[in-house]
Design an enzyme around this catalytic site. Structure first.
Site, PDB file in Angstrom:
ATOM      1  N   HIS A 146      40.754  40.335  47.541  1.00  0.00           N
ATOM      2  CA  HIS A 146      40.793  41.287  48.647  1.00  0.00           C
ATOM      3  C   HIS A 146      40.296  42.661  48.164  1.00  0.00           C
ATOM      4  CE1 HIS A 146      42.845  43.052  52.269  1.00  0.00           C
ATOM      5  NE2 HIS A 146      42.838  44.126  51.487  1.00  0.00           N
ATOM      6  N   GLU A 147      40.851  43.113  47.037  1.00  0.00           N
ATOM      7  CA  GLU A 147      40.504  44.445  46.537  1.00  0.00           C
ATOM      8  C   GLU A 147      39.069  44.494  46.016  1.00  0.00           C
ATOM      9  OE1 GLU A 147      42.262  47.038  47.121  1.00  0.00           O
ATOM     10  OE2 GLU A 147      43.824  45.800  48.032  1.00  0.00           O
ATOM     11  N   HIS A 150      36.996  45.468  48.955  1.00  0.00           N
ATOM     12  CA  HIS A 150      36.994  46.913  49.228  1.00  0.00           C
ATOM     13  C   HIS A 150      36.137  47.662  48.199  1.00  0.00           C
ATOM     14  CE1 HIS A 150      39.886  46.786  52.403  1.00  0.00           C
ATOM     15  NE2 HIS A 150      40.921  46.449  51.654  1.00  0.00           N
TER      16      HIS A 150
HETATM   17 ZN   LIG Z   1      42.928  46.037  52.011  1.00  0.00          ZN
END
Ligand SMILES: [Zn+2]
Length: 494
Positions: A146-147, A150
């Site tokens: 997930h990170e 980003h």
């Molecule tokens: Zn997030």
């Protein structure tokens, strides 16, 4: 329930850590050294929360973020579209789950808990201790992926990337990226939205990969394991109906449950469902054998109305009912294994007419819900079971994968399979939950950028746009909070 020792242990470790941290920070002689040591290693400790941040991967993130800008742009645009759709879909899903939970609580529906898409998971309560390693590793990997989303998206949009880190909150692991906030505020709302959506997008992709691996696993493992010839026993649960000298053993390959053929684990469960629903099957026995084996005592009616005719309290004898041309209510007490071990199954006497010798269809006369079940497995003789089908169904752990070589472990495919299932559900859940327009989640920032893009010309005043966003956030947060609270209540109070 969660063992008290585990809870005390976890609380103890956290208290000790926090105490040591406070002592070192307040110590006059060690304070400076300790603070420098923490800062140098990027470690930060607060109650029930420890995190580690590093610049070790900055180069790698930079490299990936500047790799094929066109392709990355397409990739994160897809993520943007996915994120926006998921943001609105998550509200509908949460509302639906809430209605389902409320219906379950008021007893208006018989929906089984497992049929719900979203479910609160509490380690030790509805997550068995043996599965916790899968759970925590899958959460950590989902968080990291997930990170990375980003981080890479931010670098592509020229936002400064300060570092990457992992943390532990109470017992839940997670990850984070440190971005330069001022840069984030300077870029356009579309660029912002691409960054905010990248996390849930990557979670969706990870869940999709887990799903594909799950489906193609038989193919991937083909050189090592083969499938499709039965269900292989990997564990016989202690003191279960399947344990014992005439029971099932690790390494047995189950081929049939009665006449229902078992090619894989799914078949095994399907066979048991069928057996529970259908009336007890009978077995063809020739009249001569029937007369010879019968040791019937006085027949009597059980409390549930069924007949019992074995009075010798033997564990091997079972009362069978049958009919012939003259009488339709006949009973015989037969040694089950001898009588039916290799007999053909039947429903009526007609089914037994194929044999040369005159045969009759005998049916076990058992209590309601109870069944006599014959499990055919190689290499040993058939196993007989009398009882609730469900007790036998879950008495063993099974796998579809038969190792081609002796050195291969029976559990290896199961481990991969289980891990993929955890990754699929946790990464999928992270994608859905994070997209909820709720305070402090990605959804909050996704919504704010989305409203800037769509309402920019419609509602001129920024203050008013923010007000619209605030009300949607309030709705999303209330929905998520009530789902979590009710979900927790359902898991713990029942
Ligand atoms: Zn997030």
């Amino acid at each position: 329930m969660v063992p008290a020792a585990a809870v005390l242990g976890a609380v103890g470790v956290w208290c000790a850590l926090y105490l040591a941290d406070s002592l070192l920070k307040s110590s006059k002689s060690l304070n400076t050294w300790y603070e420098e040591w923490l800062a140098y290693h990027g470690i930060n400790i607060s109650p029930f929360h420890i995190r580690w941040q590093t610049t070790l991967f900055n180069r790698l993130f930079g490299k990936v973020g500047r790799w094929k800008p066109q392709l990355l742009c397409l990739w994160f645009n897809l993520g943007l579209a996915f994120g926006v759709v998921t943001m609105f879909a998550s509200i509908i899903l949460l509302a639906k789950t809430l209605v389902q939970t409320l219906a379950l609580m008021t007893g208006e529906t018989s929906t089984v808990q497992n049929e719900r898409i979203l479910q609160v998971v509490v380690p030790g309560i509805n997550l068995p201790a043996s599965q916790m390693a899968y759970f925590f590793i899958a959460i950590l990997i989902s968080g990291v992926i997930h990170e990375i989303g980003h981080g890479v998206a931010a670098i592509r949009e020229q936002v400064r990337f300060n570092g990457f880190g992992v943390f532990l909150f109470i017992i839940y692991p997670g990850a984070f990226v440190d971005l330069y906030t001022n840069h984030l505020q300077l870029i356009s709302p579309v660029q912002q939205l691409r960054i905010f959506c990248a996390g849930v997008w990557h979670n969706f992709i990870l869940a999709l990969i887990a799903l594909i691996v799950l489906y193609l696993l038989p193919l991937f493992l083909l050189p090592l394991y083969y499938t499709g010839i039965g269900a292989l026993v990997t564990e016989v649960h202690e003191n279960s109906p399947a344990s014992g000298p005439r029971g099932l053993f690790v390494g047995d390959i189950i081929k049939y449950v009665e006449d229902c053929s078992v090619h894989d684990v799914e078949n095994w469960h399907k066979c048991f469902e069928d057996i529970s629903l259908k009336p007890q099957t009978g077995y063809c026995i020739n009249e001569e054998t029937l007369r010879h084996l019968n040791s019937m005592g006085r027949a009597y009616r059980r409390l549930d109305g069924t007949m019992e005719c074995c009075s010798n309290n033997s564990l091997v004898d079972i009362c069978f009912s049958y009919s012939n041309n003259l009488d339709s209510h006949l009973y015989a007490c037969l040694p089950a294994r001898k009588a039916i071990e290799s007999s053909q199954i039947c429903q009526t006497n007609m089914d037994c007419q194929k044999e040369f010798v005159p045969s009759l269809c005998v049916k076990p006369s058992l209590e309601n819900q109870t069944r006599l079940i014959r499990v055919t497995h190689s290499p040993k003789m058939a196993m007989l079971f009398v009882g609730h089908p469900i007790h036998l169904q879950y008495a063993v752990s099974l796998t579809n994968y038969m190792p081609r070589f002796n050195f291969l472990h029976l559990d290896f495919p199961v481990v991969i399979e289980t891990f993929c299932k955890y990754l699929l559900s946790l990464s999928g859940a992270l994608a859905v939950i994070n997209a909820v327009p709720c305070f402090a989640l990605d959804g909050q920032w996704m919504l704010s950028s989305f409203l800037e893009i769509t309402l920019g010309s419609l509602i001129v005043e920024k203050q008013n746009r923010e007000l619209v966003g605030f009300f949607i956030l309030l709705l999303g947060s209330a929905l998520l909070a009530s789902n979590v609270v009710l979900g927790l209540w359902m898991v713990t109070a029942r």
